[in-house]
Design a protein around this motif. Structure first.
Motif, PDB file in Angstrom:
ATOM      1  N   GLY A 113     -13.149  -3.367 -39.368  1.00 21.39           N
ATOM      2  CA  GLY A 113     -13.449  -2.178 -38.559  1.00 21.39           C
ATOM      3  C   GLY A 113     -12.987  -0.912 -39.254  1.00 21.39           C
ATOM      4  O   GLY A 113     -13.696   0.096 -39.274  1.00 21.39           O
ATOM      5  N   ALA A 114     -11.793  -0.967 -39.866  1.00 21.96           N
ATOM      6  CA  ALA A 114     -11.257   0.212 -40.551  1.00 21.96           C
ATOM      7  C   ALA A 114     -12.119   0.553 -41.751  1.00 21.96           C
ATOM      8  O   ALA A 114     -12.397   1.728 -42.029  1.00 21.96           O
ATOM      9  CB  ALA A 114      -9.816  -0.047 -40.966  1.00 21.96           C
ATOM     10  N   ALA A 115     -12.584  -0.491 -42.479  1.00 25.03           N
ATOM     11  CA  ALA A 115     -13.417  -0.245 -43.659  1.00 25.03           C
ATOM     12  C   ALA A 115     -14.745   0.378 -43.250  1.00 25.03           C
ATOM     13  O   ALA A 115     -15.230   1.323 -43.883  1.00 25.03           O
ATOM     14  CB  ALA A 115     -13.649  -1.550 -44.414  1.00 25.03           C
ATOM     15  N   LEU A 116     -15.332  -0.133 -42.142  1.00 26.97           N
ATOM     16  CA  LEU A 116     -16.601   0.425 -41.676  1.00 26.97           C
ATOM     17  C   LEU A 116     -16.428   1.873 -41.241  1.00 26.97           C
ATOM     18  O   LEU A 116     -17.256   2.733 -41.533  1.00 26.97           O
ATOM     19  CB  LEU A 116     -17.135  -0.408 -40.501  1.00 26.97           C
ATOM     20  N   ALA A 117     -15.299   2.138 -40.550  1.00 25.15           N
ATOM     21  CA  ALA A 117     -15.044   3.511 -40.091  1.00 25.15           C
ATOM     22  C   ALA A 117     -14.885   4.438 -41.290  1.00 25.15           C
ATOM     23  O   ALA A 117     -15.411   5.553 -41.295  1.00 25.15           O
ATOM     24  CB  ALA A 117     -13.806   3.530 -39.213  1.00 25.15           C
ATOM     25  N   ALA A 118     -14.164   3.948 -42.320  1.00 24.37           N
ATOM     26  CA  ALA A 118     -13.954   4.787 -43.505  1.00 24.37           C
ATOM     27  C   ALA A 118     -15.283   5.040 -44.206  1.00 24.37           C
ATOM     28  O   ALA A 118     -15.564   6.163 -44.649  1.00 24.37           O
ATOM     29  CB  ALA A 118     -12.971   4.115 -44.454  1.00 24.37           C
ATOM     30  N   ALA A 119     -16.122   3.998 -44.305  1.00 30.74           N
ATOM     31  CA  ALA A 119     -17.423   4.166 -44.958  1.00 30.74           C
ATOM     32  C   ALA A 119     -18.280   5.145 -44.174  1.00 30.74           C
ATOM     33  O   ALA A 119     -18.938   6.020 -44.744  1.00 30.74           O
ATOM     34  CB  ALA A 119     -18.121   2.817 -45.070  1.00 30.74           C
ATOM     35  N   GLY A 120     -18.222   5.025 -42.832  1.00 27.64           N
ATOM     36  CA  GLY A 120     -19.011   5.934 -41.985  1.00 27.64           C
ATOM     37  C   GLY A 120     -18.563   7.360 -42.132  1.00 27.64           C
ATOM     38  O   GLY A 120     -19.373   8.280 -42.254  1.00 27.64           O
TER      39      GLY A 120
END
Ligand code: FES
Ligand code: FES
Length: 174
Positions: free
Chosen positions: A161-168
């Motif tokens: 979730g953190a990686a997706l948020a950072a990518a977003g």
């Protein structure tokens, strides 16, 4: 020998404390900061109840002189999560009912946190190896092992979730 003032980071914030040369980390954290999750039971490095994290490494607070954490980063179970948002390991212990009296639990949670930092998908053998120095007098070992596996899943989901948020957040606006 005289007491001395040490400065260190405790659960993410800078603190100072005057300590005696003979004082161990359990005594100092309880006396100076009322961190009562840090518990001394055997006092000989045998039970793991006193486990805290110093510079990313789980140590036995009963054997660790408080003066040695001068300049270090110290974490206790109070610093892992909040009442509103428990850490993945804390949440998994609750959901799996991985305790009875709870006396050993803070030390278990700290050691499992280090385990998952180093082995995000631990085998049962790795779990047993890491927890070999943490004793539970209530013998909730099967539930603890279940909790470690549950925590590993939560840990992975949170990282994803953190990686997706950072990518977003790094995606340029159209
Ligand atoms: S109280 Fe430190 S290992 Fe038992
Ligand atoms: S839950 Fe009681 S000692 Fe572990």
């Amino acid at each position: 020998m005289d007491s001395k003032t040490i400065h260190f980071r405790l659960n993410g914030r800078p603190v100072a404390l005057q300590v005696q040369p003979h004082e161990n980390l359990v005594e100092a954290l309880r006396r100076g900061f009322q961190l009562y999750s840090v518990r001394e039971s055997c006092g000989q490095g045998l039970c793991g109840c006193c486990t805290v994290n110093v510079d990313g490494v789980a140590v036995s607070g009963c054997l660790y002189l408080a003066s040695r954490v001068d300049g270090c980063d110290v974490q206790t179970v109070e610093g892992l999560g909040t009442l509103d948002e428990l850490s993945p390991v804390q949440q998994a212990f609750v959901e799996c009912e991985a305790f009875q009296c709870g006396f050993c639990t803070p030390g278990m949670v700290m050691m499992v946190t280090q385990l998952l930092e180093e082995h995000p998908h631990p085998t049962n053998d790795e779990i047993k190896h890491y927890l070999s120095g943490n004793l539970c007098r209530c013998a909730t070992y099967p539930e603890i092992i279940d909790a470690v596996h549950a925590a590993a899943k939560k840990w992975a989901n949170r990282k994803e979730g953190a990686a997706l948020a950072a990518a977003g957040s790094s995606t340029p606006a159209p």
